[in-house]
Design an enzyme around this catalytic site. Structure first.
Site, PDB file in Angstrom:
ATOM      1  N   GLY A  49       1.093 -11.753   4.153  1.00  0.00           N
ATOM      2  CA  GLY A  49       0.565 -13.043   4.662  1.00  0.00           C
ATOM      3  C   GLY A  49      -0.540 -13.571   3.586  1.00  0.00           C
ATOM      4  CD1 TRP A  51       0.426 -14.806  -2.686  1.00  0.00           C
ATOM      5  CD2 TRP A  51       2.052 -16.123  -3.079  1.00  0.00           C
ATOM      6  NE1 TRP A  51       0.898 -14.503  -3.805  1.00  0.00           N
ATOM      7  CE2 TRP A  51       1.729 -15.133  -4.255  1.00  0.00           C
ATOM      8  CE3 TRP A  51       3.079 -16.987  -3.360  1.00  0.00           C
ATOM      9  CZ2 TRP A  51       2.382 -15.602  -5.458  1.00  0.00           C
ATOM     10  CZ3 TRP A  51       3.882 -17.348  -4.380  1.00  0.00           C
ATOM     11  CH2 TRP A  51       3.590 -16.478  -5.282  1.00  0.00           C
ATOM     12  CG  ASP A  68       8.638 -10.750   4.444  1.00  0.00           C
ATOM     13  OD1 ASP A  68       7.939 -11.129   3.302  1.00  0.00           O
ATOM     14  OD2 ASP A  68       9.151  -9.556   4.669  1.00  0.00           O
ATOM     15  CG  ASP A  86      18.224 -10.751   4.313  1.00  0.00           C
ATOM     16  OD1 ASP A  86      17.789 -11.504   3.438  1.00  0.00           O
ATOM     17  OD2 ASP A  86      18.700  -9.817   4.434  1.00  0.00           O
ATOM     18  CG  ASP A 109       4.385 -12.541  -4.159  1.00  0.00           C
ATOM     19  OD1 ASP A 109       4.748 -12.398  -5.569  1.00  0.00           O
ATOM     20  OD2 ASP A 109       3.483 -12.057  -3.720  1.00  0.00           O
ATOM     21  CE  LYS A 149       6.946 -10.205  -6.704  1.00  0.00           C
ATOM     22  NZ  LYS A 149       5.801  -9.556  -6.270  1.00  0.00           N
TER      23      LYS A 149
END
Ligand code: SAM
Length: 197
Positions: A49, A51, A68, A86, A109, A149
Site C-alpha cells: 500500500g 504507493w 492486488d 488477479d 508497480d 514497472k
C-alpha cells in the site's frame, strides 16, 4: 544479496509508509506529474500500500482504487477502495469499473514473483505488463497517464514500441530509491491517444 534494511527501508519505517517503494512514486510524480488532486487513480499491484498512501496525500476527494492478489491492511482512508484479485482476471476489471468507470492515471508497480533467473523474470514481467496495458486501455481516459514497472531485458524495446503507439510521450526511468542490484525500470507514459477498447 541486497541489504533489505537499507536507508530507504529505514526511512519508510520511520515515516510510516508501508513500503520503500513509496519514495519511487514520490520521485516519479515530482518529475512527471502523473496525477494531481483531481485525478482518479488506479494502483495496479498495490499491496502492501505504499504507493496508494503517497497518492492519497495528494488526492483527497477522488477515488483511489488499489488491486492486488494480497490484502492491503489498515489504509483506513474513505477514498481508498481495495479490490482483492488477479489483474489477469476479467471479473476483476468489472469490479474496478464498478467502483470507478474511468481513470485519469493508472499506476502499476505490479511484479511477478522473482525466480532469480533474469531472463525468466523479464519474460514474466513482460507478460504481466502486457495484461496491465490491455487493462489500462479499457479504463484510462483520453490524455490520461500510465506508469508501469518492468524487469528490463531483451523484449523491452518491442514492448515500448507498442506502448509508444498509444501515448504522446514515453520515458524510461530508474528512480533513485531503486536498489542498485535491481534490473527494474519504470516507464512513464503521458497523453493517452488511443480509444478505449
Ligand atoms: C512490488 S509490490 C507493490 C508495492 C506497492 N507499490 C507499494 O508501494 O506498497 C508488487 C505487487 O504486485 C502484485 N501482483 C503481481 N501480480 C499480480 C496480479 N496478477 N494481480 C494482482 N496483483 C499482482 C503482488 O501481489 C505484489 O503485491
Amino acid at each position: 544479496m541486497y541489504n533489505r534494511k537499507d536507508a530507504f527501508y529505514r526511512k519508510a519505517k520511520k515515516e510510516g509508509y508501508k513500503s520503500r517503494a513509496a519514495y519511487k512514486l514520490t520521485e516519479l510524480n515530482k518529475k512527471y506529474a502523473l496525477y494531481n488532486p483531481n485525478s482518479r487513480v488506479l494502483d495496479a499491484g498495490c499491496s502492501p500500500g505504499g504507493w496508494s498512501q503517497i497518492v492519497l496525500e495528494t488526492v483527497k476527494k477522488q477515488p483511489v482504487v488499489g488491486v492486488d492478489l494480497i490484502q492491503v491492511e489498515g489504509m483506513g482512508h474513505p477514498n481508498f477502495h481495495f479490490v482483492l484479485g488477479d489483474l489477469t482476471d476479467n471479473e476483476v476489471l468489472l469490479r474496478v469499473l464498478a467502483v470507478c468507470p474511468e481513470f485519469d492515471t493508472v499506476l502499476s508497480d505490479a511484479a511477478p514473483n522473482t525466480s532469480g533467473t533474469k531472463l525468466l523474470d523479464h519474460v514474466n514481467s513482460c507478460d504481466l505488463v502486457k495484461i496491465i496495458f490491455d487493462f489500462t486501455k479499457k479504463v484510462l481516459r483520453k490524455n490520461g497517464n500510465f506508469c508501469f514497472k518492468l524487469f528490463d531485458g531483451e523484449d523491452t524495446q518491442e514492448l515500448l514500441k507498442a506502448v509508444r503507439k498509444c501515448f504522446s510521450m514515453v520515458k524510461v526511468i530508474r528512480p533513485s530509491a531503486t536498489r542498485k542490484s535491481s534490473f527494474e525500470i519504470y516507464v512513464v507514459c503521458k497523453g493517452y491517444t488511443g480509444e478505449k477498447e
